[in-house]
Design an enzyme around this catalytic site. Structure first.
Site, PDB file in Angstrom:
ATOM      1  N   ASP A  17       1.179   5.096  -0.269  1.00 44.73           N
ATOM      2  CA  ASP A  17       0.465   6.368  -0.250  1.00 44.73           C
ATOM      3  C   ASP A  17       0.982   7.239  -1.383  1.00 44.73           C
ATOM      4  O   ASP A  17       2.184   7.510  -1.484  1.00 44.73           O
ATOM      5  CB  ASP A  17       0.685   7.069   1.091  1.00 44.73           C
ATOM      6  CG  ASP A  17      -0.084   6.403   2.215  1.00 44.73           C
ATOM      7  OD1 ASP A  17      -1.283   6.134   2.030  1.00 44.73           O
ATOM      8  OD2 ASP A  17       0.507   6.150   3.274  1.00 44.73           O
ATOM      9  N   ASP A  48      -6.976   1.774   3.327  1.00 43.80           N
ATOM     10  CA  ASP A  48      -6.547   2.797   4.287  1.00 43.80           C
ATOM     11  C   ASP A  48      -7.398   4.057   4.241  1.00 43.80           C
ATOM     12  O   ASP A  48      -7.023   5.075   4.805  1.00 43.80           O
ATOM     13  CB  ASP A  48      -5.078   3.152   4.025  1.00 43.80           C
ATOM     14  CG  ASP A  48      -4.470   4.008   5.123  1.00 43.80           C
ATOM     15  OD1 ASP A  48      -4.890   3.865   6.280  1.00 43.80           O
ATOM     16  OD2 ASP A  48      -3.588   4.820   4.829  1.00 43.80           O
ATOM     17  N   HIS A  70       0.850  -1.185   0.000  1.00 45.02           N
ATOM     18  CA  HIS A  70       0.000   0.000   0.000  1.00 45.02           C
ATOM     19  C   HIS A  70       0.891   1.242   0.000  1.00 45.02           C
ATOM     20  O   HIS A  70       1.473   1.597   1.022  1.00 45.02           O
ATOM     21  CB  HIS A  70      -0.904   0.000   1.223  1.00 45.02           C
ATOM     22  CG  HIS A  70      -1.543   1.328   1.479  1.00 45.02           C
ATOM     23  ND1 HIS A  70      -2.528   1.823   0.667  1.00 45.02           N
ATOM     24  CD2 HIS A  70      -1.315   2.269   2.420  1.00 45.02           C
ATOM     25  CE1 HIS A  70      -2.891   3.008   1.107  1.00 45.02           C
ATOM     26  NE2 HIS A  70      -2.167   3.312   2.178  1.00 45.02           N
ATOM     27  N   HIS A 110      -6.124   9.825  -0.233  1.00 44.59           N
ATOM     28  CA  HIS A 110      -6.603   9.895   1.149  1.00 44.59           C
ATOM     29  C   HIS A 110      -5.603  10.475   2.155  1.00 44.59           C
ATOM     30  O   HIS A 110      -5.886  10.455   3.365  1.00 44.59           O
ATOM     31  CB  HIS A 110      -7.088   8.510   1.613  1.00 44.59           C
ATOM     32  CG  HIS A 110      -6.011   7.472   1.693  1.00 44.59           C
ATOM     33  ND1 HIS A 110      -5.953   6.410   0.819  1.00 44.59           N
ATOM     34  CD2 HIS A 110      -4.982   7.299   2.545  1.00 44.59           C
ATOM     35  CE1 HIS A 110      -4.922   5.652   1.135  1.00 44.59           C
ATOM     36  NE2 HIS A 110      -4.329   6.167   2.182  1.00 44.59           N
TER      37      HIS A 110
END
Length: 1010
Positions: free
Chosen positions: A265, A375, A263, A579
Site C-alpha cells: 500500500d 485490493d 502488494h 486506494h
C-alpha cells in the site's frame, strides 16, 4: 499400523515446532550490537553509516514511534564452522504479527550498499555457503520502529499512534537476539517436506486413500527422527517421505500460476515517506531471492514505487533493472499507483495509465497488458474502455471476493463497460493477494474455482503484502514440492502475461459481466475524510483548467507550456488517488499531509491558470472585463426570465417573505419555498408546470445517523445505520443574507450553516453548506425527496454515466445501499427529470417509496453523503470545518445534468485586459460530445491533443473545430497519444474533424500544428 489420525497430526505439529524448526540453526554465536537513533525524520544513508553508536544488549527497549535507529552489527565466523553454510539471524524485536505492520529494517554493507530487508518472517542474511571460517561481519541496519496500530490484540481501536505528532516517545520494541548461525539445509528441507504434506493431508478427504498414505509416511518420518539428534537423522526422515512427495499430480489437477508478489500500500497505516523505505526493503529481498531461486518470478505494480526506488535507492534500482531485463522481476499493471477506481474523474483515471505505462516503457522498454488492482474497493463501469484505450486488454483483481452479501459467479470472464468494451478479467480463486503457498490456500483455490470443466488454471499472487515483505524462501520451497504432487494443485512460477495467455487460449468464450464491479463492502470510503476528497476533486478541475488555458495561450500567444510542472502535479494527484488515501482509510498523518499537499498544488495550479489567462487577456490596465469559461459546453439554452423574477445586483434573485414564515426565491423559471425551519417545502418548475418535492415532505433536509459498523471503521457503513436516525429540522436562525436565504442549525457539538439561492437566469437551486463538525461515529446526509417515479437513476462515472435501480428486487440491488457518483445524480420520468449536482461529494443513496392515500404516487429520495466520524485508523476523522456545494436542477435532462455538473466544478473566471473576448480553442457543435482534456502532446512536439466522449448514452455526430490553427491532419490515438493502427484518417468537413460516436465512446485526437 494403527496410528490414530489426530494423534499423528498433533505429533507432527509439536515435533515441527519444538524440535525440527529449532534444529535448522544448530549452532549459533552472538553478534555485537550498537545503536544510534535519529533525533527526527530518517537521515541519508551516509549520515546513518557515520553516526556514533553505543552498545545495546538483547532485551533492551528501543525505537520511538515512527522513529529510525541505525544498528551496527559486528562479529566473526568461528573457525570451526569452516565448510558449513552460515547466515545471520537478526531479530529487531519482531512480534507474532505478519510483516508490514511493525518494525522493519534494511541491512547495509559498510559502503552503504543495501544487502537485504528484515521482516519478522524473513530475518536471515546470508554469510557464506560454505564459509572458510574467520569471515568478519560488519553491517549497518536502518531500522524503522513503526508502531503496530493493533498491538493491543483488539483490532480497529482508536489510537493516537497514527500520527507522529500524537504518538508520544515511548519505546515500541525490545531488541531480540542478533546471532550468527549454521544453517542446516537438510533439516530445513525436512521442515518444508513435513509442512507441505501436513497441510495437504489436512485438506484431503478423511476417507481418501491419499490422505492415509501421507499419514503413514509422516508417521514413519517422525519415527525416524531422533529428537535428541535431529540434525543427524533428518535425512533418514526425508527418505521416508520421498515416495509420497514423488507421486505426481493427476492430469485433471487444478493449475496454479504462482507470481511472486508484495502488494505494498502506497500509504495506509504508515505515511508516504515510510512506503519509500518499505519498497526498497522488499525490492532488495526479491532481487536476492531471484538470484537464489532460478524458477522464481516476481511481479510489482505501481510505477510510483519504481520511481521511488530510482530516486532514493539507486543501488537497489540497478538490481531491479537487471532482474527486469532478465524477465524475472516483472512490472505489471501499467498504472501510476493501484488507485481507487470509483472516485477518480475521467481524465485522472486515464492519466493513471498514461503515466504508469509511459514510465515502464521509458525505464524498461516494457508495456504491461494487464491492469493489476488486487485490493481496490470496487470498479467503476467506465474502466474497461480506459484500460483498452491505454493499450491493455486484461484485468486482475481479488477484492470482489470480500463482498458480504452475494458471491460473484465467475473467476474468469469478460467484463463489459458502459461503452461495450470488454476486458478479459481474472479473480484469483485463492481469495488472497497475500498467498503463502499453504495447502489450505491452494486447496481453497481448486475447490473455489467457478470455471471447473471449462477452464483449468488460476493465478496466485504469492508473498507478504499490504506493508510489504514479499515472497520468502519457504514459499518458494513449498511451491517446488507442489509442482506436481498427487492431491494438490499443480504449481508453477509464471509471469502474469504467461498466465493470461494460457487462460485466454483455453477459455476463448468466457461469460460476460456487464456494468460496474460493485464491492459489497467498504462503502463508507466514498465519504470518509471529506477534505481529502475535496482536495482531489479540486485538483482534477484545476488541472483541466491549467492544461486548457496553457494550451490555448501557447497556440495563440506563444506562452511557454509548463510541461514539467504539469507532469509533476499530475503524478502527485495520481499518487493521492491510491486506494487507501482518496478513500479516507489511512492514518491521520497521511491525511494531514494530503491536505497540505492539495493546498500547495492548488496554489501552483492557480498560478499557471492566471499566467496563461493573463497572456491571453493582454494588459490588465485595458479595463475590459474578460470572462474565461472552462466548462466543456460553450452553448446553453435558457428560457427568458418571467415577470415575477426579482433581479438583484448579483447573479441571483432577492428572497421575499413567505406566508406562514420563511422565504420565497422566484426567478420566473423556478419558484422555491423555504419554510420557517429553513427546509425547502416546494420547488416549482414553471416551464415544466410541476412540483419537484414530494407532497408533505421537505428537501434540503440534513439527517443524522449513528454509524458504528461491525468492522473496518473508516471503510464500512453497514445497512443497519438506516434503522435509526434524526431529521435536523430545528433552526437556530433563518434570515436573508444578500441574495440568499441563510439557515443555521446547531446539533450535538456541531453547527451547520447553509445559503440557498436561485440564479437570475437558470433553473436551479444552489445550496452551499458549511458544517463545523465535531460528532463521533455519526453519518450526515443531505436529503431530497422528489415527486418522481423512477425505477432507475443515473450516476456520473468516468466518460459517461451508469444506471442503478432504485428498487431492491434482489439481494444484488439491496446490497447497493451506498454508491458512488461523480458530479451528478439524475432521476427521470419519461420527458422530465431532476439532477442533483455537487462539487466534492461522492457517496449517495437513492430509494423509492409509494405514498399511501388518494395520491398513491412514488417518492424517489436522493441523499448526498456529507460527513462521517469513524475513529480508526484516524480517531479525529473529519473533525473541523467543511464546505459543500450542491445544486438541484428540476426539469433536467441527462445533458443538463452533465452541463450543471461541470458548471459546479468549473466556475467562470473574470479578469481585465485589452482583448474583448477569448474564444474557445476547441469547439464542438453537439452538446452530447464533451471535451475532457485539451493539452499539448506529452512528447513536446507541440501537437494539440483533444480528448472527447459521448456523454448522453446515445449515438452522436459532431464536428470538432480549432480556433487557433487550421486542421490539416488529425489522428485518432490511444491514451499515450500513439496513432491507433486500425483507425483510418478522420473525415474533415467545414474546417473541422467529423466524429461519429457510439454511446459513451471516448476518442483522443492528435492535431499537429503546422
Amino acid at each position: 499400523m494403527h496410528d490414530d489420525r489426530k494423534l499423528v497430526e498433533a505429533r507432527l505439529e509439536r515435533v515441527l515446532r519444538e524440535r525440527i524448526r529449532p534444529a535448522v540453526h544448530p549452532l549459533t554465536t552472538p553478534l555485537a550490537v550498537e545503536i544510534w537513533s535519529t533525533p527526527g525524520e530518517p537521515v541519508p544513508v551516509a549520515e546513518g553509516l557515520a553516526a556514533p553508536t553505543r552498545p545495546i544488549a538483547p532485551g533492551t527497549p528501543w525505537g520511538t514511534p515512527w522513529g529510525t535507529s541505525w544498528f551496527k552489527v559486528t562479529g566473526t565466523v568461528p573457525a570451526e564452522w569452516a565448510g558449513r553454510t552460515v547466515e545471520a539471524v537478526l531479530d529487531l524485536g519482531f512480534t507474532p504479527r505478519t510483516p508490514g505492520f511493525q518494525c522493519e529494517g534494511l541491512v547495509h554493507a559498510p559502503d552503504g550498499t543495501p544487502v537485504k530487508g528484515l521482516h519478522p518472517r524473513n530475518n536471515h542474511v546470508g554469510v557464506g555457503s560454505p564459509v572458510s571460517g574467520g569471515e568478519r561481519i560488519h553491517w549497518r541496519i536502518e531500522a524503522a520502529s513503526n508502531p503496530d496500530l493493533d498491538a493491543s490484540g483488539v483490532p480497529f481501536q482508536p489510537t493516537p499512534m497514527g500520527d507522529k505528532a500524537t504518538a508520544g516517545d515511548a519505546p515500541q520494541y525490545v531488541l531480540g537476539e542478533m546471532r550468527l548461525a549454521v544453517f542446516d539445509e537438510t533439516v530445513w528441507n525436512l521442515a518444508m517436506d513435513l509442512e507441505v504434506l501436513g497441510e495437504l493431508m489436512a485438506e484431503l478427504p478423511v476417507d481418501g486413500a491419499r490422505r492415509w498414505e501421507i499419514l503413514r509416511a509422516v508417521g514413519r518420518a517422525l519415527d525416524a527422527v531422533d529428537l535428541q539428534d535431529v540434525n543427524g537423522t533428518a535425512q533418514a526422515a526425508r527418505d521416508e517421505l520421498a515416495g509420497v512427495l514423488a507421486a505426481p499430480a493427476v492430469p485433471a489437477a487444478h493449475r496454479v500460476s504462482a507470481v511472486g508478489h508484495a502488494h505494498i500500500d502506497s500509504a495506509w497505516l504508515w505515511p508516504l515517506r515510510e512506503t519509500v523505505r518499505k519498497v526498497a526493503r522488499t525490492a532488495s529481498n526479491m532481487t536476492q531471492l531471484i538470484e537464489d531461486e532460478p524458477e522464481f518470478i516476481f511481479a510489482m505494480s505501481q510505477a510510483q514505487q519504481f520511481a521511488w526506488i530510482k530516486e532514493h535507492r539507486p543501488e537497489v534500482y540497478a538490481r531491479v533493472k537487471k532482474a527486469v531485463a532478465d524477465g524475472r522481476f516483472v512490472p505489471v499493471g501499467g498504472m501510476w499507483v493501484e488507485s481507487d477506481t470509483n472516485m477518480p474523474g475521467s481524465e485522472a483515471m486515464a492519466r493513471q495509465f498514461v503515466h504508469g505505462k509511459r514510465f515502464f516503457l521509458e525505464e524498461f522498454g516494457i508495456e504491461s497488458d494487464e491492469a493489476w488492482l488486487p485490493d481496490t474497493f470496487g470498479f467503476a463501469a467506465g474502466l474497461p474502455q480506459i484500460i483498452k484505450a491505454a493499450g491493455s486488454t486484461r484485468l486482475l483483481t481479488q477484492k470482489i471476493s470480500w463482498s458480504r452479501t452475494n458471491t460473484f459467479p465467475h473467476h474468469t470472464f469478460f467484463w463489459e463497460g458502459i461503452d461495450g468494451t470488454r476486458i478479459f478479467t481474472h479473480f484469483p480463486p485463492v481469495d488472497s493477494y497475500n498467498c503463502e503457498m499453504t495447502g489450505r490456500q491452494l486447496a481453497h483455490a481448486a475447490k473455489n474455482f467457478k470455471e471447473k470443466g471449462v477452464a483449468t488454471r488460476s493465478l496466485a499472487p504469492t508473498g507478504y503484502g499490504d506493508g510489504g515483505g514479499g515472497t520468502t524462501r519457504e514459499m518458494v520451497a513449498k511451491a517446488a514440492r507442489m509442482r506436481s504432487l498427487e492431491g494438490a494443485a499443480a504449481v508453477v512460477w509464471e509471469t502474469p502475461a504467461t498466465f493470461f495467455s494460457k487462460a485466454e487460449a483455453e477459455y476463448p468464450n468466457p461469460p460476460v459481466w456487464v456494468g460496474e464491479l460493485y464491492l459489497e463492502l467498504h462503502r463508507a470510503t466514498l465519504t470518509s475524510q471529506a477534505q481529502t476528497k475535496r482536495g482531489n476533486r479540486r485538483s482534477e478541475s484545476l488541472l483541466y483548467e491549467a492544461e486548457l488555458w496553457a494550451a490555448t495561450a501557447t497556440v495563440r500567444r506563444g506562452f511557454p507550456y509548463p510541461y514539467e510542472e504539469l507532469d509533476r502535479i499530475w503524478k502527485t494527484v495520481l499518487l493521492h488517488q491510491f486506494h487507501d488515501i482518496l478513500p479516507g482509510s489511512s492514518i491521520a498523518w497521511v491525511h494531514r499531509e494530503a491536505r497540505e499537499t492539495y493546498a500547495r498544488l492548488a496554489a501552483e495550479l492557480e498560478g499557471i491558470i492566471a499566467d496563461a489567462q493573463r497572456a491571453l487577456a493582454g494588459d490588465p490596465s485595458g479595463g475590459t472585463e474578460i470572462v474565461f469559461n472552462s466548462a466543456p459546453h460553450t452553448r446553453r439554452s435558457v428560457p427568458a426570465r418571467g415577470a415575477s423574477a426579482q433581479a438583484t445586483d448579483g447573479d441571483g434573485v432577492t428572497p421575499v417573505p413567505r406566508d406562514g414564515g420563511g422565504y420565497v426565491l422566484d426567478n420566473g423559471l423556478l419558484r422555491v419555498e423555504i419554510d420557517g425551519r429553513g427546509l425547502v417545502v416546494s420547488v416549482y418548475d414553471r416551464t415544466g408546470d410541476r412540483e419537484v418535492i414530494a407532497p408533505g415532505q421537505a428537501a434540503n433536509l440534513l439527517q443524522l445517523h449513528p454509524d458504528f459498523p461491525n468492522q473496518w471503521d473508516a471503510w464500512d457503513v453497514d445497512a443497519f445505520y438506516r434503522n435509526v436516525g434524526s431529521d435536523l429540522t430545528e433552526a437556530a436562525d433563518v434570515r436573508v443574507d444578500g441574495g440568499a436565504v441563510r439557515i443555521e442549525r446547531v446539533f450535538g457539538r456541531s453547527k451547520a450553516v447553509q445559503l440557498l439561492s436561485v440564479p437570475a437566469d437558470a433553473k436551479r437551486l444552489d445550496i452551499d453548506t458549511e458544517v463545523d463538525w465535531h460528532e463521533m461515529e455519526k453519518f450526515l446526509k443531505l436529503a431530497f425527496p422528489l415527486d418522481v417515479k423512477a425505477d432507475r437513476y443515473a450516476s456520473e462515472t468516468q466518460f459517461g454515466h451508469v444506471y442503478r435501480p432504485t428498487h431492491q428486487n434482489t439481494s444484488w440491488e439491496w446490497a447497493r445501499f451506498e454508491a458512488c457518483n461523480h458530479r451528478f445524480v439524475h432521476v427521470e420520468e419519461p420527458g422530465w427529470g431532476v439532477a442533483l449536482v455537487n462539487d466534492a461529494t461522492y457517496g449517495h443513496d437513492v430509494t423509492r417509496a409509494v405514498r399511501t392515500g388518494a395520491d398513491a404516487g412514488t417518492t424517489t429520495t436522493v441523499r448526498a453523503s456529507l460527513l462521517r466520524a469513524p475513529r480508526y485508523p484516524d480517531p479525529e476523522t473529519d473533525q473541523g470545518v467543511h464546505r459543500f456545494h450542491h445544486a438541484l436542477a428540476p426539469g433536467a435532462t441527462i445533458g443538463d445534468a452533465v452541463r450543471e455538473g461541470h458548471r459546479a466544478n468549473l466556475p467562470e473566471r473574470r479578469i481585465t485586459g485589452t482583448t474583448e473576448a477569448v474564444a474557445p480553442l476547441v469547439a464542438v457543435d453537439n452538446d452530447a460530445v464533451v471535451v475532457s482534456a485539451v493539452k499539448l502532446a506529452d512528447d513536446r512536439s507541440g501537437d494539440l491533443v483533444v480528448r472527447l466522449y459521448e456523454a448522453h448514452g446515445g449515438r452522436a455526430r459532431a464536428i470538432v473545430r480549432i480556433d487557433g490553427f487550421a486542421i490539416e491532419r488529425a489522428a485518432p490515438t490511444d491514451l499515450l497519444e500513439r496513432p491507433l493502427p486500425d483507425a483510418g484518417p478522420p473525415t474533415h468537413a467545414d474546417g473541422g474533424v467529423v466524429l461519429a460516436l457510439r454511446p459513451f465512446q471516448m476518442v483522443t485526437l492528435r492535431l499537429p500544428r503546422s
